[in-house]
Every structure is written in C-alpha cells, then in structure tokens.
Design an enzyme around this catalytic site. Structure first.
Site, mmCIF file in Angstrom:
data_model
loop_
_atom_site.group_PDB
_atom_site.id
_atom_site.type_symbol
_atom_site.label_atom_id
_atom_site.label_comp_id
_atom_site.label_asym_id
_atom_site.label_seq_id
_atom_site.Cartn_x
_atom_site.Cartn_y
_atom_site.Cartn_z
ATOM 1 N N TYR A 69 77.657 -15.337 20.828
ATOM 2 C CA TYR A 69 77.610 -16.801 20.787
ATOM 3 C C TYR A 69 78.253 -17.381 22.049
ATOM 4 C CZ TYR A 69 76.265 -16.217 15.939
ATOM 5 O OH TYR A 69 75.605 -15.854 14.799
ATOM 6 N N ASN A 113 68.394 -23.150 13.278
ATOM 7 C CA ASN A 113 67.086 -22.879 13.878
ATOM 8 C C ASN A 113 66.039 -22.745 12.768
ATOM 9 O OD1 ASN A 113 64.871 -21.823 15.302
ATOM 10 N ND2 ASN A 113 65.732 -19.771 15.312
ATOM 11 N N CYS A 164 66.865 -16.190 16.982
ATOM 12 C CA CYS A 164 68.280 -16.340 16.653
ATOM 13 C C CYS A 164 68.886 -15.013 16.184
ATOM 14 C CB CYS A 164 68.478 -17.436 15.620
ATOM 15 S SG CYS A 164 67.478 -17.266 14.132
ATOM 16 N N HIS A 165 68.049 -14.077 15.776
ATOM 17 C CA HIS A 165 68.551 -12.773 15.341
ATOM 18 C C HIS A 165 69.141 -11.974 16.501
ATOM 19 C CE1 HIS A 165 64.357 -12.009 16.561
ATOM 20 N NE2 HIS A 165 64.773 -10.789 16.891
ATOM 21 N N GLU A 203 62.711 -4.232 17.789
ATOM 22 C CA GLU A 203 62.592 -4.654 19.186
ATOM 23 C C GLU A 203 63.113 -3.585 20.142
ATOM 24 O OE1 GLU A 203 62.780 -9.431 18.362
ATOM 25 O OE2 GLU A 203 64.477 -8.494 19.371
#
Length: 175
Positions: free
Chosen positions: A106, A129, A137-138, A164
């Site tokens: 963050y 979001n 946002c993950h 990912e």
C-alpha cells in the site's frame, strides 16, 4: 441510470459483470457479494440506478476467458467506468500499472501516485474498487509481504496471484 448485469463463469467461481449501455465495465465482483456490490453501485452510479439482466458483452467475456487461459494482458484494454473520487480514480489507474505476477505494498502504491504518506487512504480506495481483477486490487499486499484483505477473500487473492505468476514467467512466493 440503467446498468446491465450478467453472470460469467470462472475458475474461481461465478463472476458478476456490470456494464453501462456502452459496454464499459462498471463492476466485476464475485458471486455471493451482492450486498457489497449493490452498495458500491449506489455509491458510484446513484441511488436511482436500475439493473437489467443481460448476457455478458462479447468483448468482456472474451477478455475474461483469455485472462483465465493465461493471457495476462487480456483485461488491460477493457474500458472501465468507475465514477470514484479523483483520489480513488488515481489509485485505480495506478493499480492497472502493476504488472501481472507483480505486487506492491500500500505504501509503495501511495508513493507511485505521489502521495507517499497516504497508504491508509490508498488502502481504503483499494478496498472500494468496484472492478475486481481488471483493476487488479489483488496485487496490493501488506508491507511485510503478507496477503491482506481482498473483497473476494484471501483464497481467491492467493489463486489470482499464483495464476498470474505462473503465466507471466515470474516466480512469486504467495504466502
């Protein structure tokens, strides 16, 4: 305002896709989070909105299918219409610059948008979001590398990050 709602299957459970009349993605959330989704839609699109059930727009369905099949850049071109505050929009735009398989804390995200001391505000914007996965946002984690809150649950966050990492050629230790 009229929005369109559609259900879309995915490897991590059904997704709810909300679009406007121009096929802009207004929200993407996980099945079972209807109360949260409704709250966000009212916040960003007004209390007078109506939602009609429709099929998933072809471009969105194709992009989601491609992403889950391993094409990590497939969601990048999807147009989103989130209607957040100016600060939220800065955060959400910055989220889309975090590459697949990468993570940021963050604090690092706050620094990226030029507000280094605003990590808590970045966390609030991240949590608000409305467009999961496409506005990733993950990919935001705790300063210590831990997986922190995610609207779809930590197990989905872990799955998305591992997916990912596996398809982007990056190795990531997912706690």
């Amino acid at each position: 305002m009229q929005l369109c709602r559609a259900a879309c299957p995915s490897p991590i459970g059904p997704l709810t896709v909300i679009t406007d009349g121009e096929d802009n993605l207004c929200a993407l959330d996980f099945d079972g989070y209807d109360e949260r989704l409704h709250r966000l839609l009212v916040r960003y699109h007004g209390a007078a909105l109506t939602v009609a059930e429709t099929p998933v727009p072809r471009a969105i369905a194709k992009a989601l299918d491609a992403y889950f099949a391993g094409a990590m850049d497939a969601l990048q071109a999807l147009p989103v219409r989130t209607n957040g505050s100016a600060f939220q929009e800065r955060v959400w735009t910055a989220l889309r610059t975090i590459g697949p398989g990468e993570t940021l804390s963050y604090g690092a995200l706050a620094a990226r948008i030029g507000s280094a001391k605003a990590s808590r505000a970045v966390g609030l914007a991240n949590g608000a979001n409305p467009v999961a996965i496409a506005v990733p946002c993950h990919r935001v984690i705790g300063a210590d590398g831990s997986l922190t809150g995610f609207g779809g649950g930590i197990e989905r966050k872990r799955w998305l990050l591992a997916h990912e990492a596996a398809h982007s050629g990056l190795f990531a230790a997912i706690a």
